[in-house]
Design a protein around this motif. Sequence first.
Motif, PDB file in Angstrom:
ATOM      1  N   VAL A  22      20.847 -42.749 -25.821  1.00  0.00           N
ATOM      2  CA  VAL A  22      20.187 -43.732 -24.960  1.00  0.00           C
ATOM      3  C   VAL A  22      20.573 -43.496 -23.495  1.00  0.00           C
ATOM      4  CG1 VAL A  22      20.084 -46.192 -24.389  1.00  0.00           C
ATOM      5  CG2 VAL A  22      19.900 -45.458 -26.768  1.00  0.00           C
TER       6      VAL A  22
ATOM      7  N   ARG B  77      18.719 -40.448 -22.157  1.00  0.00           N
ATOM      8  CA  ARG B  77      17.296 -40.689 -21.868  1.00  0.00           C
ATOM      9  C   ARG B  77      17.111 -41.546 -20.634  1.00  0.00           C
ATOM     10  NH1 ARG B  77      16.908 -42.266 -27.801  1.00  0.00           N
ATOM     11  NH2 ARG B  77      17.072 -40.245 -28.832  1.00  0.00           N
ATOM     12  N   ARG B  78      18.129 -42.317 -20.271  1.00  0.00           N
ATOM     13  CA  ARG B  78      18.016 -43.116 -19.050  1.00  0.00           C
ATOM     14  C   ARG B  78      18.087 -42.233 -17.816  1.00  0.00           C
ATOM     15  NH1 ARG B  78      21.140 -48.710 -20.844  1.00  0.00           N
ATOM     16  NH2 ARG B  78      19.573 -49.146 -22.410  1.00  0.00           N
TER      17      ARG B  78
ATOM     18  N   MET C 255      10.745 -38.657 -19.542  1.00  0.00           N
ATOM     19  CA  MET C 255       9.819 -37.780 -20.253  1.00  0.00           C
ATOM     20  C   MET C 255       8.393 -38.309 -20.188  1.00  0.00           C
ATOM     21  SD  MET C 255      10.187 -36.193 -24.043  1.00  0.00           S
ATOM     22  CE  MET C 255       9.600 -34.536 -24.292  1.00  0.00           C
TER      23      MET C 255
ATOM     24  N   PRO D 187       0.578 -45.239 -22.695  1.00  0.00           N
ATOM     25  CA  PRO D 187       1.013 -46.513 -22.109  1.00  0.00           C
ATOM     26  C   PRO D 187       1.165 -47.568 -23.197  1.00  0.00           C
ATOM     27  CG  PRO D 187      -1.308 -46.143 -21.648  1.00  0.00           C
ATOM     28  CD  PRO D 187      -0.783 -44.884 -22.294  1.00  0.00           C
ATOM     29  N   PHE D 188       2.081 -48.512 -22.976  1.00  0.00           N
ATOM     30  CA  PHE D 188       2.209 -49.617 -23.923  1.00  0.00           C
ATOM     31  C   PHE D 188       0.984 -50.523 -23.772  1.00  0.00           C
ATOM     32  CE2 PHE D 188       6.716 -48.827 -22.519  1.00  0.00           C
ATOM     33  CZ  PHE D 188       7.025 -48.042 -23.606  1.00  0.00           C
TER      34      PHE D 188
ATOM     35  N   LYS E 140       0.319 -53.196 -22.794  1.00  0.00           N
ATOM     36  CA  LYS E 140       0.735 -54.325 -21.956  1.00  0.00           C
ATOM     37  C   LYS E 140       0.068 -54.121 -20.597  1.00  0.00           C
ATOM     38  CE  LYS E 140       5.514 -54.049 -23.717  1.00  0.00           C
ATOM     39  NZ  LYS E 140       5.953 -55.337 -24.230  1.00  0.00           N
TER      40      LYS E 140
ATOM     41  N   PHE F  12       9.007 -51.828 -17.655  1.00  0.00           N
ATOM     42  CA  PHE F  12       9.683 -51.753 -18.952  1.00  0.00           C
ATOM     43  C   PHE F  12      11.067 -51.102 -18.856  1.00  0.00           C
ATOM     44  CE2 PHE F  12      10.811 -49.855 -22.979  1.00  0.00           C
ATOM     45  CZ  PHE F  12      10.484 -50.835 -23.894  1.00  0.00           C
ATOM     46  N   GLY F  13      11.079 -49.898 -18.263  1.00  0.00           N
ATOM     47  CA  GLY F  13      12.343 -49.162 -18.175  1.00  0.00           C
ATOM     48  C   GLY F  13      13.391 -49.938 -17.407  1.00  0.00           C
TER      49      GLY F  13
ATOM     50  N   ARG G   1      13.533 -53.154 -17.068  1.00  0.00           N
ATOM     51  CA  ARG G   1      13.973 -54.296 -17.864  1.00  0.00           C
ATOM     52  C   ARG G   1      14.997 -53.890 -18.918  1.00  0.00           C
ATOM     53  NH1 ARG G   1      10.853 -58.834 -16.849  1.00  0.00           N
ATOM     54  NH2 ARG G   1       8.644 -58.486 -16.377  1.00  0.00           N
ATOM     55  N   VAL G   2      14.691 -52.830 -19.689  1.00  0.00           N
ATOM     56  CA  VAL G   2      15.625 -52.490 -20.759  1.00  0.00           C
ATOM     57  C   VAL G   2      16.918 -51.902 -20.214  1.00  0.00           C
ATOM     58  CG1 VAL G   2      13.810 -52.119 -22.482  1.00  0.00           C
ATOM     59  CG2 VAL G   2      14.704 -50.168 -21.236  1.00  0.00           C
ATOM     60  N   ASN G   3      16.859 -51.366 -18.990  1.00  0.00           N
ATOM     61  CA  ASN G   3      18.076 -50.785 -18.446  1.00  0.00           C
ATOM     62  C   ASN G   3      18.857 -51.769 -17.596  1.00  0.00           C
ATOM     63  OD1 ASN G   3      17.959 -48.061 -19.464  1.00  0.00           O
ATOM     64  ND2 ASN G   3      16.129 -47.855 -18.236  1.00  0.00           N
TER      65      ASN G   3
ATOM     66  N   ARG H  22       6.047 -44.853 -14.882  1.00  0.00           N
ATOM     67  CA  ARG H  22       6.955 -45.547 -15.792  1.00  0.00           C
ATOM     68  C   ARG H  22       8.265 -44.768 -15.921  1.00  0.00           C
ATOM     69  NH1 ARG H  22       4.472 -46.248 -21.727  1.00  0.00           N
ATOM     70  NH2 ARG H  22       5.161 -44.107 -21.902  1.00  0.00           N
ATOM     71  N   ALA H  23       8.142 -43.437 -15.981  1.00  0.00           N
ATOM     72  CA  ALA H  23       9.350 -42.612 -16.069  1.00  0.00           C
ATOM     73  C   ALA H  23      10.114 -42.625 -14.743  1.00  0.00           C
ATOM     74  CB  ALA H  23       8.975 -41.186 -16.460  1.00  0.00           C
TER      75      ALA H  23
ATOM     76  N   ILE I  83      12.790 -45.599 -13.685  1.00  0.00           N
ATOM     77  CA  ILE I  83      14.200 -45.690 -14.084  1.00  0.00           C
ATOM     78  C   ILE I  83      15.053 -44.705 -13.288  1.00  0.00           C
ATOM     79  CG2 ILE I  83      13.763 -46.577 -16.403  1.00  0.00           C
ATOM     80  CD1 ILE I  83      14.235 -43.772 -17.487  1.00  0.00           C
TER      81      ILE I  83
ATOM     82  N   LEU J 233       3.970 -44.588 -29.097  1.00  0.00           N
ATOM     83  CA  LEU J 233       4.461 -45.739 -28.327  1.00  0.00           C
ATOM     84  C   LEU J 233       5.973 -45.873 -28.481  1.00  0.00           C
ATOM     85  CD1 LEU J 233       1.915 -48.660 -28.793  1.00  0.00           C
ATOM     86  CD2 LEU J 233       2.164 -47.052 -26.923  1.00  0.00           C
TER      87      LEU J 233
ATOM     88  N   ALA K  19      12.031 -42.786 -24.743  1.00  0.00           N
ATOM     89  CA  ALA K  19      12.200 -41.877 -23.615  1.00  0.00           C
ATOM     90  C   ALA K  19      12.590 -42.625 -22.343  1.00  0.00           C
ATOM     91  CB  ALA K  19      10.910 -41.089 -23.388  1.00  0.00           C
ATOM     92  N   LEU K  20      12.360 -43.943 -22.312  1.00  0.00           N
ATOM     93  CA  LEU K  20      12.761 -44.721 -21.137  1.00  0.00           C
ATOM     94  C   LEU K  20      14.160 -45.306 -21.310  1.00  0.00           C
ATOM     95  CD1 LEU K  20       9.376 -46.509 -20.504  1.00  0.00           C
ATOM     96  CD2 LEU K  20      10.424 -44.784 -19.060  1.00  0.00           C
ATOM     97  N   GLY K  21      14.859 -44.871 -22.341  1.00  0.00           N
ATOM     98  CA  GLY K  21      16.222 -45.333 -22.537  1.00  0.00           C
ATOM     99  C   GLY K  21      16.308 -46.649 -23.301  1.00  0.00           C
TER     100      GLY K  21
ATOM    101  N   GLU L 196      15.471 -52.670 -28.856  1.00  0.00           N
ATOM    102  CA  GLU L 196      14.496 -52.906 -27.786  1.00  0.00           C
ATOM    103  C   GLU L 196      13.133 -52.320 -28.143  1.00  0.00           C
ATOM    104  OE1 GLU L 196      17.676 -53.015 -24.072  1.00  0.00           O
ATOM    105  OE2 GLU L 196      16.864 -51.125 -24.775  1.00  0.00           O
TER     106      GLU L 196
END
Lengths: 285, 323
Positions: free
Chosen positions: A112, A115-116, A120, A127-128, A130, A138-139, A141-143, A189-190, A193, B205, B211-213, B218
Motif C-alpha cells: 500500500v 502504491r502511494r 498507475m 474511472p470510479f 462517482k 479518492f486518493g 481521501r484514502v491517504n 487521479r494518479a 496523490i 475498478l 493503484a491509488l494506495g 477501503e
Amino acid sequence: MMHEQLADIVAERFVTRPPELQIDLTPGLQREETILETRGLSVWYGGFQALRDISLAVPGRRITAIIGPSGCGKSTLIRCFNRMNDLIPGFRVEGELLFEGRNIYGRGIDPVDVRRRIGMVFQKPNPFPKSVYENVAFGARVNGYVGKLSEIVERALRRAALWDEVKDKLRQNALALSGGQQQRLCIARALAIEPEVILMDEPCSALDPVATLKIEDLMRELAERYAIVIVTHNMQQAARVADYSAVMMMAEDRAGEMIEFGPTRQVFTTPKEKRTEDYITGRFG
Amino acid sequence: MGVTDIEAVGPASRIRPRGPLEARLRHGREAAIHGVLFLCAFVSIFTTLAIIATLLEETIGFFGEVSIIDFLTDTKWIPGLGGGPGGLEPHFGILPLLSGTLLVAAGAAVVALPVGLLTAIFLSEYAPEWLRGIVKPILEVLAGIPTVVLGFFALTFVSEDIIKVLFPETKIFNAASAAIVVGIMIIPMVSSLSEDAMSAVPRSLREGAYALGATKLEVALRVVVPAALSGIVASFILAISRAIGETMIVTLAAGATPNLTWNPLDSIQTMTAYIVQVSLGETAQGSLGFRTIFAVGMTLFVMTLTLNVISQYLLHRFREVYE
C-alpha cells in the motif's frame, strides 16, 4: 519503410525539442539519477515463468518505454513496479526491485505504501462510477492528505490538462466523459496523490488518434516532474515520446526477457541486437 | 442421381425420400409440441391471474360490508370468528396485524442486513477460493432448511433459552424470537444476492483503487460497495419482502394476539399467521370472518408486490451500468 518512418519520427523529435530537454544521450544513463531499478528480476505465475532476469534502470523525470510483441511480459514487468501483481494468486518474484535504493519486495514493505508513491494508469480508462470530483479526491481521501481537497482536485486536473473541459461538471458522473477525457481523469487521479513515478500500461490503446496525441503531449509535460514508465505495443508512440526504450521478447519457454535497453534514438537507429532490428523493422512481432 | 447412388455409399447413409404425408405429420407434431410448451408457460401466468382475481373478488365482497377507511385506520382487530356469546363488537382494523408484520420484518432486517452484507463483503473481497467453496454451500443449506424446523428452533431455543433468560417476564410467544429466526432465514438471500452484485463490479475498478494506495478495506467499502449499491439494496428489499411473507416461523413462535405494539417482547400476530389461523379454524366459508383473510391477503400481496417491483427496478438500473 517502417524503419525509416520510425527513424524520421525519432530524428524530428530530438531535433525539435526545446534545448533544455536536449539530452546528451550517451553519458545520460550515468548522469541522470535512477529512481527505479530492477536487478535480476524473475517472475512466476504458479509454475509458469513470465519474466526472466530483467535488469533495467529507470531514470527520474524521463519517459521510459517498454516495447515488444504481445505476450512478452511488458505488462507483468510494469505491474511489478507498484506491486499490482501481488493481487494475482500464485504470483512469485525473485531478484530485486529498488525504488530510491530500497527493495520494494523486501521484508516489511507494505505494498500500500509503495502504491502511494508509484501511481498507475491502466489500459482501459477505469474511472470510479462517482463524480469527476470524487474520482480525483479518492486518493487524497484514502491517504489522509491534509489541505483543501478542492485545491488538490483542481491542481491535479490542471496538470492532467483536463481542468478547462470539466471545471463546470465536477459533480457529474465521470462515466459521462469521453474515453480520452476519462483517461486523462485517471491520470489526474494518479497525480492527486503526488507520486514520484507514474506507470502507464498501454494508456492509449482504447483511444482514438486525437485523444492519443493529447495524452502523449501530456506525458511530455508530466516528464518535467515525474518519472514515467509506459508500456506500449505501438513503436511509433515509443519513438514519439520516450527518452529511453526497453525492448522485450519472449524466449523459447515463453518467459519474457529484455533484449535491449538504451536511449530511444539509439534503440531505434542503431540497435545492438539483431532481434531488436528485426522487430522494429517489422520483420516479426 | 437415383436411389442406387445413395445405396452405393453403404447402408448407414441411406436416406429415404419423404412423402407429403410424412411432411404433414411432421408439421402436426411440431405444432403439438409448440402448443404443449405454450400451455406450460401459460400455467404459471394463468395461476397468478387466477389468484389475483380470487383475491380481488373476495376483497371487494369484504369491503362491501366493512368500510375501507375503518380497515385502514381502526386500531383493533377483533374479527369475532367464533361468533360466540362473548358479545365483543367486531373490529376490522388491519393496523395491529400490520404492526405485527412490520415488527417481525424490521427485527429480521436488523439481524439479516448487516450480517448478510458483511458476509457478502467477506466472500467477495476477502475469502480465498477454498474458503468460499465451503461457506457458500453452507449458506445454501441454511436457505434450504424447512421453515417449520426454523419455527420450532425459534420457539424452543431462541425464545426459551435466550429471550426468556435475558428477559424473564417475556411470554413464550413473542415477536423477538420470531424476528431473529426470520432474520437468520433471510441472511443467505442477502449475502448471496449482494455477493453477486459485488462480484459483477469490474476488476479494473478494484485495481484502480489499489493503484491509488487504497487498502483492502477501503477498496471494499469505498469502491466495491458503492458500485454495487443498487444490487445490494435490491437484495435488501427482496429479503425484507420475503420476511413479510414468511408464515410458518411467525405462526409457531410469534403468538396469535393481534396487538398494536412496537415492543418486540410482546406476543403479536402477523398477517400471514392470521390467515393460517382462519384457514385452519372452523370459520364458515363465505362468512365475513372468512372473507377477512382475503382482505388481509390482498394487503400482503400489494406490499410484497411493491417491494419486488422496486427491487427489480434497482437491479435493472444496476445492470445497465456495466454493459
